[in-house]
Motif scaffolding. Structure first.
Motif, PDB file in Angstrom:
ATOM      1  N   ILE A 124       0.950  -1.344  -0.068  1.00 51.38           N
ATOM      2  CA  ILE A 124       0.287   0.130   0.088  1.00 51.38           C
ATOM      3  C   ILE A 124       0.847   1.445   0.222  1.00 51.38           C
ATOM      4  N   VAL A 125       1.144   2.123  -1.159  1.00 55.50           N
ATOM      5  CA  VAL A 125       1.414   2.873  -1.027  1.00 55.50           C
ATOM      6  C   VAL A 125       0.739   4.380  -0.510  1.00 55.50           C
ATOM      7  N   GLU A 126      -0.233   4.492  -0.826  1.00 54.51           N
ATOM      8  CA  GLU A 126      -1.191   5.619  -0.034  1.00 54.51           C
ATOM      9  C   GLU A 126      -2.753   5.437   0.137  1.00 54.51           C
ATOM     10  N   HIS A 127      -2.544   5.369   1.470  1.00 58.10           N
ATOM     11  CA  HIS A 127      -4.142   5.491   2.475  1.00 58.10           C
ATOM     12  C   HIS A 127      -4.516   6.729   3.641  1.00 58.10           C
ATOM     13  N   THR A 128      -5.790   7.455   2.254  1.00 58.09           N
ATOM     14  CA  THR A 128      -5.838   7.930   3.197  1.00 58.09           C
ATOM     15  C   THR A 128      -6.997   9.160   2.566  1.00 58.09           C
ATOM     16  N   ASP A 129      -7.689  10.069   2.584  1.00 59.36           N
ATOM     17  CA  ASP A 129      -9.359  10.261   2.107  1.00 59.36           C
ATOM     18  C   ASP A 129      -9.086  11.084   1.056  1.00 59.36           C
ATOM     19  N   MET A 130      -9.739  11.162   0.249  1.00 61.11           N
ATOM     20  CA  MET A 130      -9.175  11.905  -1.325  1.00 61.11           C
ATOM     21  C   MET A 130      -8.875  12.774  -1.144  1.00 61.11           C
ATOM     22  N   LYS A 131     -10.173  13.904  -0.261  1.00 63.09           N
ATOM     23  CA  LYS A 131      -9.138  15.016   0.100  1.00 63.09           C
ATOM     24  C   LYS A 131      -8.163  15.261  -0.098  1.00 63.09           C
ATOM     25  N   SER A 132      -7.932  14.906   0.425  1.00 68.19           N
ATOM     26  CA  SER A 132      -5.841  15.245   1.298  1.00 68.19           C
ATOM     27  C   SER A 132      -5.494  14.924   0.069  1.00 68.19           C
ATOM     28  N   LEU A 133      -5.742  13.767  -0.515  1.00 70.64           N
ATOM     29  CA  LEU A 133      -4.330  13.478  -1.503  1.00 70.64           C
ATOM     30  C   LEU A 133      -4.450  13.812  -2.564  1.00 70.64           C
ATOM     31  N   LEU A 134      -6.268  15.083  -3.307  1.00 66.43           N
ATOM     32  CA  LEU A 134      -6.408  15.564  -4.215  1.00 66.43           C
ATOM     33  C   LEU A 134      -5.606  17.216  -3.731  1.00 66.43           C
ATOM     34  N   ASN A 135      -5.620  17.132  -2.590  1.00 69.93           N
ATOM     35  CA  ASN A 135      -4.799  18.263  -1.713  1.00 69.93           C
ATOM     36  C   ASN A 135      -3.368  18.331  -2.222  1.00 69.93           C
ATOM     37  N   ARG A 136      -2.984  17.627  -2.370  1.00 71.94           N
ATOM     38  CA  ARG A 136      -1.210  16.961  -2.620  1.00 71.94           C
ATOM     39  C   ARG A 136      -1.014  17.532  -3.602  1.00 71.94           C
ATOM     40  N   LEU A 137      -1.625  17.603  -4.510  1.00 77.40           N
ATOM     41  CA  LEU A 137      -1.153  18.161  -6.211  1.00 77.40           C
ATOM     42  C   LEU A 137      -0.757  19.589  -6.518  1.00 77.40           C
ATOM     43  N   ASP A 138       0.477  19.801  -6.580  1.00 80.21           N
ATOM     44  CA  ASP A 138       1.320  21.001  -6.819  1.00 80.21           C
ATOM     45  C   ASP A 138       0.857  22.081  -7.760  1.00 80.21           C
ATOM     46  N   PHE A 177      -2.347   9.606  -8.872  1.00 79.95           N
ATOM     47  CA  PHE A 177      -1.172   8.150  -9.243  1.00 79.95           C
ATOM     48  C   PHE A 177      -0.567   7.863  -9.884  1.00 79.95           C
ATOM     49  N   LEU A 178      -0.206   8.687 -10.696  1.00 83.05           N
ATOM     50  CA  LEU A 178       1.584   8.492 -11.478  1.00 83.05           C
ATOM     51  C   LEU A 178       2.133   8.940 -10.922  1.00 83.05           C
ATOM     52  N   THR A 179       2.221   9.988  -9.702  1.00 84.52           N
ATOM     53  CA  THR A 179       3.590  10.448  -9.527  1.00 84.52           C
ATOM     54  C   THR A 179       3.548   9.037  -8.005  1.00 84.52           C
ATOM     55  N   LEU A 180       2.497   8.925  -7.342  1.00 84.31           N
ATOM     56  CA  LEU A 180       2.747   7.905  -6.409  1.00 84.31           C
ATOM     57  C   LEU A 180       3.163   6.372  -6.608  1.00 84.31           C
ATOM     58  N   VAL A 181       3.183   5.661  -8.371  1.00 81.64           N
ATOM     59  CA  VAL A 181       3.487   4.871  -8.857  1.00 81.64           C
ATOM     60  C   VAL A 181       4.975   4.627  -8.854  1.00 81.64           C
ATOM     61  N   GLU A 182       5.256   6.035  -9.701  1.00 87.38           N
ATOM     62  CA  GLU A 182       5.843   6.187  -9.751  1.00 87.38           C
ATOM     63  C   GLU A 182       7.130   6.040  -8.696  1.00 87.38           C
ATOM     64  N   ARG A 183       6.862   7.230  -7.690  1.00 87.13           N
ATOM     65  CA  ARG A 183       7.745   7.100  -6.484  1.00 87.13           C
ATOM     66  C   ARG A 183       7.792   5.737  -6.244  1.00 87.13           C
ATOM     67  N   SER A 184       7.112   4.786  -5.609  1.00 89.41           N
ATOM     68  CA  SER A 184       7.059   3.292  -5.637  1.00 89.41           C
ATOM     69  C   SER A 184       7.459   2.398  -6.591  1.00 89.41           C
ATOM     70  N   GLU A 185       8.357   2.655  -7.474  1.00 84.93           N
ATOM     71  CA  GLU A 185       9.317   1.872  -8.717  1.00 84.93           C
ATOM     72  C   GLU A 185      10.429   2.940  -7.860  1.00 84.93           C
ATOM     73  N   ALA A 186      10.435   4.120  -7.948  1.00 83.74           N
ATOM     74  CA  ALA A 186      11.547   4.516  -7.320  1.00 83.74           C
ATOM     75  C   ALA A 186      12.649   4.316  -6.549  1.00 83.74           C
ATOM     76  N   THR A 187      11.615   3.053  -5.417  1.00 81.13           N
ATOM     77  CA  THR A 187      12.124   3.405  -4.196  1.00 81.13           C
ATOM     78  C   THR A 187      12.842   1.530  -3.894  1.00 81.13           C
ATOM     79  N   LEU A 188      12.123   0.903  -5.150  1.00 83.74           N
ATOM     80  CA  LEU A 188      12.933  -0.937  -5.063  1.00 83.74           C
ATOM     81  C   LEU A 188      14.117  -0.969  -5.368  1.00 83.74           C
TER      82      LEU A 188
END
Lengths: 311, 259
Positions: free
Chosen positions: A217-231, A300-311
């Protein structure tokens, strides 16, 4: 003090298939009662394995699953009674008639025909399958088959409904009507867990979200907080008149899509006032504005890319 | 009845009804073929060849083979029903409807076995009715006849279930009937008394469980048997207990149905 009831609690869940594939690497997940929850992830991330374990279709390697505080290992019958599943693939007997499928499924949950027949009729009407109730399921269209699976999952009035990509291959009109239907049953108190490839669907329907990638699980939060993270956000501006040849926007990243359409990208803290002021100074009027495509997709793409980068 | 037991009863009733509805819906594949095949057996073996064989065990050859042919039909159909129905449920994935639902494994097994037994008995009844066109039937021991036919159907329905659990293709549910069940049935005293065989082959025949079923059933109908009826009941009950335990073990383990 009120105690929040957990519709689903997953602790340290792992699954290693016989071919050695480690599909889940110790995930934790919790879904509150009444939630509309999205479980997202790319293909092969572990979404279907997670749902398979919750619904007893897949045997876990280790870990713990509780449904409405009922241990799935210790009390499987009680735990299963809370669940309704809409799987990804059609999995009904195509030779059976539509209504029979619903009544039979209700019977497996201990509902006698005196209760299941009116319930089946109600769902068939709600989901637009009434005219097909005596038709063998294999003769239904793809969209109708999808609706049949939703009706079947709901026939015993589950408290937790799990939908594994329910709108895959469904046309837009039907998808929208299914969204409305799902919102209604969620409003009536049914907890819903949804996996989908249509991120727009998750953004529109769900209040909480978990993103799974490569069994974690690379993220587990509420939708609003997640979308608020968009810069940054992208907007499409539809202009009343064609852009002048000497047009420019200072300090704003933009792209001219055609004579009268602009795409602008703004940092989250930047307001739109500066853009509108500059357009106004140049005598340009905006007819309409919309948010480009899907914000969740970018995250989503950002989080998944970050997950790949940590492998 | 407690709420839990009431739910279980409804679930079992639903499953058995679905299974019975299935084989009735496809009656040209399930009920008609054995009626035709067994009619041919009666005509060819019973009438044409049987008239030249003369008596066997103190009965006309036709009378002698009727119990065996009925039992053969029951065994084959009880087995085939569960094997094809359960494998089809796996193949079309609608077995998932049952796995997801709060139906304990022993009820899943009971439902399928009851469905297979129902088809076996249904076909047995059809073949019995057909046989009345060729000979008269007088049942000597009613309860032995009834209990033996039911137990045999249950035993082979369990066998069909285990076959379907392991099967990965439709071919694999026909391998055991073709290469094991049919030879054992033909060599199980359906058409002859093992007293006609040399001593060695009589002893070999005693290893065939179908011999016990056919003979015990024949004893119920005609009052003659090559083996002690109590031995037949004991062997069948042991087989049923063993097969039930093994089928439940496979279901609990998820063999063939869960990843």
């Amino acid at each position: 003090m009120t105690t929040t009831v957990q519709a689903l609690t997953i602790q340290h869940l792992t699954k290693t298939y016989s071919n050695g594939l480690e599909a889940l690497k110790g995930i934790d997940l919790h879904v509150e009662q009444g939630d509309f929850f999205a479980l997202l992830g790319p293909n092969g991330a572990g979404k279907s394995t997670t749902i398979g374990i919750i619904t007893s279709l897949i045997t876990k390697t280790s870990g713990h699953v509780e449904i409405f505080d009922t241990d799935l290992d210790k009390y499987p019958e009680q735990a299963k009674a809370y669940l309704g599943l809409v799987p990804q693939e059609f999995n009904f007997n195509g030779f059976e008639k539509v209504k029979h499928i619903l009544v039979t499924q209700a019977g497996y949950y201990g509902m006698p025909a005196s209760k299941s027949e009116p319930r089946a009729d109600e769902l068939l009407r709600q989901l637009g399958l009434w005219d097909k109730r005596h038709t063998p399921a294999r003769a239904l269209s793809g969209g109708m088959k999808r609706r049949l699976m939703i009706a079947r999952a709901l026939v015993h009035k589950p408290q937790l409904l799990i939908l594994d990509e329910p709108t895959a291959g469904v046309d837009i009109e039907l998808r929208r009507s299914m969204w409305t239907f799902l919102r209604e049953i969620n409003a009536q108190g049914t907890t819903i867990i949804l996996t989908t490839h249509y991120l727009e669907e998750a953004e529109n329907l769900c209040r909480n979200i978990a993103i799974i990638d490569r069994g974690n699980i690379v993220e587990h939060t509420d939708m609003k907080s997640l979308l608020n993270r968009l810069d940054k956000e992208t907007f499409i501006l539809d202009l009343k008149t064609p852009l002048p040849t000497n047009f420019s926007l200072d300090g704003v990243h933009y792209q001219q899509l055609d004579d009268s359409t602009l795409e602008i990208e703004l940092k989250r803290d930047d307001g739109l006032n500066n853009v509108f002021a500059q357009l106004s100074q140049q005598g340009i009027e905006v007819r309409s504005m919309k948010n480009k495509a899907n914000r969740l997709e970018e995250l989503f793409l950002t989080l998944v890319e970050r997950s790949e980068a940590t492998l | 009845m407690s709420n839990k037991h009431a739910h279980h009863w409804v679930a079992l009733h639903t499953l058995v009804t679905r299974e019975i509805r299935r084989f009735i819906r496809i009656w040209p594949q399930t009920l008609l073929p054995p009626a035709i095949t067994m009619t041919l057996y009666f005509i060819i073996f019973g009438n044409l060849i049987g008239s030249r064989i003369g008596n066997m065990g103190g009965f006309s050859y036709m009378e002698y083979i009727v119990p065996g042919i009925i039992m053969m039909a029951v065994i084959n159909n009880a087995y085939a029903n569960v094997a094809s129905s359960f494998y089809s449920a796996k193949f079309q994935s609608h077995i998932e409807e049952l796995i997801v639902a709060p139906v304990p494994n022993y009820l899943i097994l009971a439902g399928y076995v009851a469905g297979g037994t129902a088809r076996g008995l249904c076909v047995g009844l059809i073949v019995t009715i057909v046989s009345l066109f060729f000979t008269s039937l007088a049942i000597q021991h009613l309860w032995i006849t009834i209990s033996m036919v039911i137990l045999s159907a249950v035993m082979f329905a369990l066998g069909g279930f285990i076959n379907a659990i392991y099967a990965n293709s439709f071919d694999e549910i026909s391998i055991i009937p073709t290469f094991i069940l049919t030879p054992l049935t033909y060599l199980g005293g359906v058409f002859y008394s093992i007293s006609l065989l040399p001593e060695f082959w009589q002893q070999v025949s005693l290893l065939n469980p179908i011999l016990y079923m056919v003979n015990a059933f024949r004893f119920g109908m005609l009052g003659v048997s090559d083996i002690p009826v109590t031995a037949a009941f004991s062997i069948i009950l042991v087989c049923i207990i063993g097969l039930t335990a093994f089928a439940l073990y496979l279901l609990n383990k998820g063999t063939g149905i869960r990843h």
